[in-house]
Structures are given as structure tokens and as C-alpha cells.
Design an enzyme around this catalytic site. Sequence first.
Site, PDB file in Angstrom:
ATOM      1  N   THR A   2       0.817  -1.214   0.000  1.00  0.00           N
ATOM      2  CA  THR A   2       0.000   0.000   0.000  1.00  0.00           C
ATOM      3  C   THR A   2       0.852   1.265   0.000  1.00  0.00           C
ATOM      4  OG1 THR A   2      -1.453   1.275   1.450  1.00  0.00           O
ATOM      5  CG2 THR A   2      -0.108  -0.329   2.520  1.00  0.00           C
ATOM      6  N   ASP A   3       0.259   2.366  -0.461  1.00  0.00           N
ATOM      7  CA  ASP A   3       0.958   3.655  -0.396  1.00  0.00           C
ATOM      8  C   ASP A   3       1.025   4.187   1.038  1.00  0.00           C
ATOM      9  OD1 ASP A   3      -1.736   4.301  -0.081  1.00  0.00           O
ATOM     10  OD2 ASP A   3      -1.759   5.868  -1.620  1.00  0.00           O
ATOM     11  N   GLU A   4       0.241   3.572   1.945  1.00  0.00           N
ATOM     12  CA  GLU A   4       0.184   4.105   3.315  1.00  0.00           C
ATOM     13  C   GLU A   4       1.516   3.939   4.049  1.00  0.00           C
ATOM     14  OE1 GLU A   4      -3.481   3.405   5.392  1.00  0.00           O
ATOM     15  OE2 GLU A   4      -4.577   3.139   3.524  1.00  0.00           O
ATOM     16  N   TYR A  49      -1.831  -0.472  10.905  1.00  0.00           N
ATOM     17  CA  TYR A  49      -1.959  -1.150   9.603  1.00  0.00           C
ATOM     18  C   TYR A  49      -0.750  -0.804   8.714  1.00  0.00           C
ATOM     19  CZ  TYR A  49      -3.312  -1.638   4.687  1.00  0.00           C
ATOM     20  OH  TYR A  49      -3.308  -1.941   3.334  1.00  0.00           O
ATOM     21  N   LYS A 108       2.268  -3.284   7.277  1.00  0.00           N
ATOM     22  CA  LYS A 108       2.554  -3.478   5.844  1.00  0.00           C
ATOM     23  C   LYS A 108       4.002  -3.068   5.552  1.00  0.00           C
ATOM     24  CE  LYS A 108       0.088  -4.580   2.933  1.00  0.00           C
ATOM     25  NZ  LYS A 108      -0.261  -5.936   2.410  1.00  0.00           N
TER      26      LYS A 108
HETATM   27  P1  NAD Z   1      -9.496  -7.488   2.114  1.00  0.00           P
HETATM   28  O1  NAD Z   1      -9.473  -7.180   3.562  1.00  0.00           O
HETATM   29  O2  NAD Z   1     -10.737  -7.247   1.318  1.00  0.00           O
HETATM   30  O3  NAD Z   1      -9.129  -9.036   1.876  1.00  0.00           O
HETATM   31  C1  NAD Z   1      -8.066  -9.664   2.532  1.00  0.00           C
HETATM   32  C2  NAD Z   1      -8.203 -11.158   2.309  1.00  0.00           C
HETATM   33  O4  NAD Z   1      -7.085 -11.803   2.966  1.00  0.00           O
HETATM   34  C3  NAD Z   1      -9.475 -11.773   2.916  1.00  0.00           C
HETATM   35  O5  NAD Z   1     -10.077 -12.651   1.991  1.00  0.00           O
HETATM   36  C4  NAD Z   1      -8.970 -12.520   4.141  1.00  0.00           C
HETATM   37  O6  NAD Z   1      -9.759 -13.668   4.476  1.00  0.00           O
HETATM   38  C5  NAD Z   1      -7.572 -12.929   3.699  1.00  0.00           C
HETATM   39  N1  NAD Z   1      -6.674 -13.148   4.839  1.00  0.00           N
HETATM   40  C6  NAD Z   1      -6.510 -12.361   5.936  1.00  0.00           C
HETATM   41  N2  NAD Z   1      -5.601 -12.921   6.773  1.00  0.00           N
HETATM   42  C7  NAD Z   1      -5.173 -14.054   6.179  1.00  0.00           C
HETATM   43  C8  NAD Z   1      -4.222 -15.051   6.537  1.00  0.00           C
HETATM   44  N3  NAD Z   1      -3.540 -14.984   7.687  1.00  0.00           N
HETATM   45  N4  NAD Z   1      -4.018 -16.089   5.695  1.00  0.00           N
HETATM   46  C9  NAD Z   1      -4.728 -16.186   4.526  1.00  0.00           C
HETATM   47  N5  NAD Z   1      -5.638 -15.273   4.152  1.00  0.00           N
HETATM   48  C10 NAD Z   1      -5.858 -14.225   4.961  1.00  0.00           C
HETATM   49  O7  NAD Z   1      -8.256  -6.705   1.501  1.00  0.00           O
HETATM   50  P2  NAD Z   1      -8.100  -6.040   0.049  1.00  0.00           P
HETATM   51  O8  NAD Z   1      -8.669  -4.676   0.098  1.00  0.00           O
HETATM   52  O9  NAD Z   1      -8.539  -7.004  -0.981  1.00  0.00           O
HETATM   53  O10 NAD Z   1      -6.511  -5.871   0.008  1.00  0.00           O
HETATM   54  C11 NAD Z   1      -5.682  -6.910  -0.518  1.00  0.00           C
HETATM   55  C12 NAD Z   1      -4.230  -6.495  -0.362  1.00  0.00           C
HETATM   56  O11 NAD Z   1      -4.006  -5.268  -1.051  1.00  0.00           O
HETATM   57  C13 NAD Z   1      -3.822  -6.254   1.091  1.00  0.00           C
HETATM   58  O12 NAD Z   1      -2.518  -6.762   1.264  1.00  0.00           O
HETATM   59  C14 NAD Z   1      -3.832  -4.736   1.227  1.00  0.00           C
HETATM   60  O13 NAD Z   1      -2.891  -4.322   2.189  1.00  0.00           O
HETATM   61  C15 NAD Z   1      -3.437  -4.305  -0.160  1.00  0.00           C
HETATM   62  N6  NAD Z   1      -3.947  -2.997  -0.590  1.00  0.00           N
HETATM   63  C16 NAD Z   1      -5.275  -2.699  -0.455  1.00  0.00           C
HETATM   64  C17 NAD Z   1      -5.736  -1.472  -0.905  1.00  0.00           C
HETATM   65  C18 NAD Z   1      -7.196  -1.104  -0.807  1.00  0.00           C
HETATM   66  O14 NAD Z   1      -7.556   0.042  -1.091  1.00  0.00           O
HETATM   67  N7  NAD Z   1      -8.091  -2.014  -0.469  1.00  0.00           N
HETATM   68  C19 NAD Z   1      -4.853  -0.544  -1.475  1.00  0.00           C
HETATM   69  C20 NAD Z   1      -3.498  -0.892  -1.594  1.00  0.00           C
HETATM   70  C21 NAD Z   1      -3.068  -2.122  -1.156  1.00  0.00           C
HETATM   71  P1  TYD Z   2     -10.815   3.896   4.165  1.00  0.00           P
HETATM   72  O1  TYD Z   2     -11.767   3.500   3.091  1.00  0.00           O
HETATM   73  O2  TYD Z   2     -10.948   3.275   5.515  1.00  0.00           O
HETATM   74  O3  TYD Z   2      -9.342   3.697   3.576  1.00  0.00           O
HETATM   75  P2  TYD Z   2      -7.901   4.221   4.169  1.00  0.00           P
HETATM   76  O4  TYD Z   2      -8.071   4.588   5.593  1.00  0.00           O
HETATM   77  O5  TYD Z   2      -7.061   2.989   4.006  1.00  0.00           O
HETATM   78  O6  TYD Z   2      -7.507   5.370   3.293  1.00  0.00           O
HETATM   79  O7  TYD Z   2     -10.919   5.465   4.351  1.00  0.00           O
HETATM   80  C1  TYD Z   2     -10.742   6.344   3.263  1.00  0.00           C
HETATM   81  C2  TYD Z   2     -10.813   7.758   3.813  1.00  0.00           C
HETATM   82  O8  TYD Z   2     -12.138   7.991   4.277  1.00  0.00           O
HETATM   83  C3  TYD Z   2      -9.911   7.990   5.007  1.00  0.00           C
HETATM   84  O9  TYD Z   2      -9.391   9.319   4.942  1.00  0.00           O
HETATM   85  C4  TYD Z   2     -10.827   7.843   6.200  1.00  0.00           C
HETATM   86  C5  TYD Z   2     -12.149   8.339   5.656  1.00  0.00           C
HETATM   87  N1  TYD Z   2     -13.357   7.725   6.247  1.00  0.00           N
HETATM   88  C6  TYD Z   2     -14.382   8.535   6.720  1.00  0.00           C
HETATM   89  O10 TYD Z   2     -14.297   9.769   6.672  1.00  0.00           O
HETATM   90  N2  TYD Z   2     -15.485   7.932   7.241  1.00  0.00           N
HETATM   91  C7  TYD Z   2     -15.610   6.593   7.333  1.00  0.00           C
HETATM   92  O11 TYD Z   2     -16.649   6.094   7.852  1.00  0.00           O
HETATM   93  C8  TYD Z   2     -14.557   5.768   6.830  1.00  0.00           C
HETATM   94  C9  TYD Z   2     -14.660   4.274   6.909  1.00  0.00           C
HETATM   95  C10 TYD Z   2     -13.458   6.385   6.286  1.00  0.00           C
END
Ligand code: NAD
Ligand code: TYD
Length: 356
Positions: free
Chosen positions: A134-136, A160, A164
Site C-alpha cells: 500500500t501507499d500508506e 496497519y 505493511k
Molecule cells: P481485504 O481485507 O478485502 O481481503 C483480505 C483477504 O485476505 C481476505 O479474503 C482474508 O480472508 C484474507 N486473509 C486475511 N488474513 C489471512 C491469513 N492470515 N491467511 C490467509 N488469508 C488471509 O483486503 P483487500 O482490500 O482485498 O486488500 C488486498 C491487499 O491489497 C492487502 O494486502 C492490502 O494491504 C493491499 N492494498 C489494499 C488497498 C485497498 O484500497 N483495499 C490498497 C493498496 C493495497
Molecule cells: P478507508 O476506506 O478506511 O481507507 P484508508 O483509511 O485505508 O484510506 O478510508 C478512506 C478515507 O475515508 C480515510 O481518509 C478515512 C475516511 N473515512 C471517513 O471519513 N469515514 C468513514 O466512515 C470511513 C470508513 C473512512
Amino acid sequence: MQTLLVTGGAGFIGADFVLQARKTQWANIVNLDKLTYASNLQNLAELRGDPNYYFVQGDIGNPELVRYLLEHYQPDAIINFAAESHVDRSIFSPQDFIQTNIVGTFQLLEASRLYWQKLSSQKQKQFRFLHVSTDEVYGSLSSTDTPFREDTPYAPNSPYAASKAGADHLVRAYHHTYGLPTLTTNCSNNYGPRQFPEKLIPLTILNALDGKPLPIYGDGQNVRDWLYVADHCDALYLVLRQGQIGETYNIGGQNEQTNLAVVEKICAILDELVPQSGLRRSSLIAFIKDRPGHDRRYAIDCSKINRDLDWQPRENFDSGLVKTVQWYLSNSVWIDQVRSRAYRNWLKHNYEDRKA
Ligand code: NAD
Ligand code: TYD
């Protein structure tokens, strides 16, 4: 055709990748997922009966299971999506984040190293370990800072992001020390179909449909760079195929939006698609107490992946958001399933007592 071991493939992004991989015949897939609250096997229902898709419920932190899967399926690459992924949950209970994101990734790397070291030299050269991050990890930007580059120093601010970052460092070390052919991607916020409704966009859609308050933390001026999930998966596939071993690639949507603007756009789309007489959804917006340590702005410089791999996002935010809203409108069974008691408890836990 290649075989990929995908971890976390029942979650939001992993499922999109698995579905694309099978639809376009990129690869045979072995999907290892623990099936946490964030997962949903409904996401993969259309793969039922596909002889080149295997699902295994289990933990990336279980070395015996991972070793068995590697030896049995002999994958050409591993893509690690598995993670605890929600910042707010990491603030309430960081333990699971350390366990899966750091210890789990370590166990997966270690099993991969042992498997990779036993491969023929030809297969060793072809093997890849792609870690999805992630970019975070880069921390927070001010409104005038330049976007994150691959050489921006890590400065994670939430449990989080720190977990990561720890995983990213382990991946780097496994390449540097053992020569494991790794790739790391750092992507901005994703949106699209099948995202669990604890994240901003699906939470807003569902609450707005129910006529419930639309919670915005702080002043709503925090900025995120939003990328449509299918564009992220295209980028991952390109990195897997053509990325330079040991490198990291930033992936972003070139689409910075304040949270308030995102929520207002969703309201406008819903008012048009499903008008409710006498209600403008934006009137449901509620500013509430800020997230502790809330990062102000994320922005990604994705010139490296654009230049080296010729990738750029295809979806624009307005059309991507309409598609996303339409997906939730057409998938009420999926929505009913995720609205479990555990989900309702989470909403209570996170939002009760949080009035501005
Ligand atoms: P998500 O939370 O929707 O899904 C995560 C999946 O991982 C779930 O199916 C969960 O059951 C599985 N999981 C969790 N712990 C596990 C373990 N110990 N062993 C096996 N499986 C396990 O997450 P997502 O949004 O699909 O994100 C996927 C990846 O991309 C993550 O690594 C996240 O950090 C990264 N990412 C997400 C975003 C975003 O905006 N969602 C952006 C950048 C990077
Ligand atoms: P989120 O979707 O949780 O992603 P991330 O924290 O990984 O960026 O949140 C996106 C943005 O929205 C973040 O700045 C937090 C804000 N946010 C709210 O303002 N209200 C909410 O209920 C949630 C879940 C997020």
C-alpha cells in the site's frame, strides 16, 4: 499455462485478480485464504466447476500448509494479497495485523525460499514472489508535497501501515539476502465491486441506500488517490510478467479526491439512479470525531510503472464510481450476507459515541 498461488483471493482485490486471471486465461489459480470477516466466497461463485481453480482455506502463517501447497501445486509464482486491511480496525486491535501482515508474510517468504531453493536453475529464474502493498507505508503528505515515489522514505503512521511496512522490508531482505526473485507494489486506495462495506465508498453507498447518516471523519478534507480495482489487477499482472526482479512499483489512479467530494459524488449518483422523493442524500452527511493519527493526504507518482511497463489506469473516477454503485444496487443478496451480526457490531463499535 502458469500456475499462481494467490493468497487472500477471497477478499476484495484478490477476488478481482482471480476472476480476471481465470476469465482471460492468465493462469491456473490456487487460492489460499483464511476466510476472515473481510472475505466472501460468493465473490468467486462463478468459478464453481472450473477445473483450473482450487480453493484452500488456511493461513499464510501456517508453514506446513504452505509447504504442502507449494510442493503439491508447484506454482510458478506467488501473489500475496492476504492481509488485515482496515486502518480503523488496526487502531482498535493491532494484534491481528502484526500476526498476519508481518508474521504471516514472514512465514510465506520462508516457505517460498525453501521451495525456490530446490527448483531447477531454469525454474528458479522464472519464479516470482509478488507482494501487494500500500501507499500508506509512506506516511502523510501536506497539500503542497510532491506525490510518493518509489524512493520516498517509509514513514507509516497507523498500525496497519506499520505492519505493511514491516512486511515490505522482509520482502526486500529476502531478495537482498537470499536472492528470492521478489517484486513489491505499493498501491493507492482501491474502489469497485465486492469491497467489504467497512471502507469509505461501500459504507457510504449502503448507508445512503438505508437513509442512514454518512459518517465523515474530521473536516472531510483528507485526500486519497482512488484507483478502480480492475486497473490495479492489470498493473499487478504486468508487474508479474515484466517487472524487474527486486524492484518496487507505485500504482495509483492519478485521481486525488477529498473524502467529502467522494461522498457527495456517491450521493449525486444515487439521487439520479434511485431517487427518493423529498430526500437529497447529501443531507445525510454527518461530520464525526476524527480517526486518531488520520493521514491527511496520499498521492502517488506512478511514472515508473507508466514508463517501464507502459501501464496507466483505464477507468476514470466518474464512470468507475457509477459502475461501483450499480454493482451494489444489483447485488442485494451479497449485501444481505455481509450485513451479519458481526458487521453490525463493528458499526456500533466504530461509530457509536463518535459524534463530532
Ligand atoms: P481485504 O481485507 O478485502 O481481503 C483480505 C483477504 O485476505 C481476505 O479474503 C482474508 O480472508 C484474507 N486473509 C486475511 N488474513 C489471512 C491469513 N492470515 N491467511 C490467509 N488469508 C488471509 O483486503 P483487500 O482490500 O482485498 O486488500 C488486498 C491487499 O491489497 C492487502 O494486502 C492490502 O494491504 C493491499 N492494498 C489494499 C488497498 C485497498 O484500497 N483495499 C490498497 C493498496 C493495497
Ligand atoms: P478507508 O476506506 O478506511 O481507507 P484508508 O483509511 O485505508 O484510506 O478510508 C478512506 C478515507 O475515508 C480515510 O481518509 C478515512 C475516511 N473515512 C471517513 O471519513 N469515514 C468513514 O466512515 C470511513 C470508513 C473512512
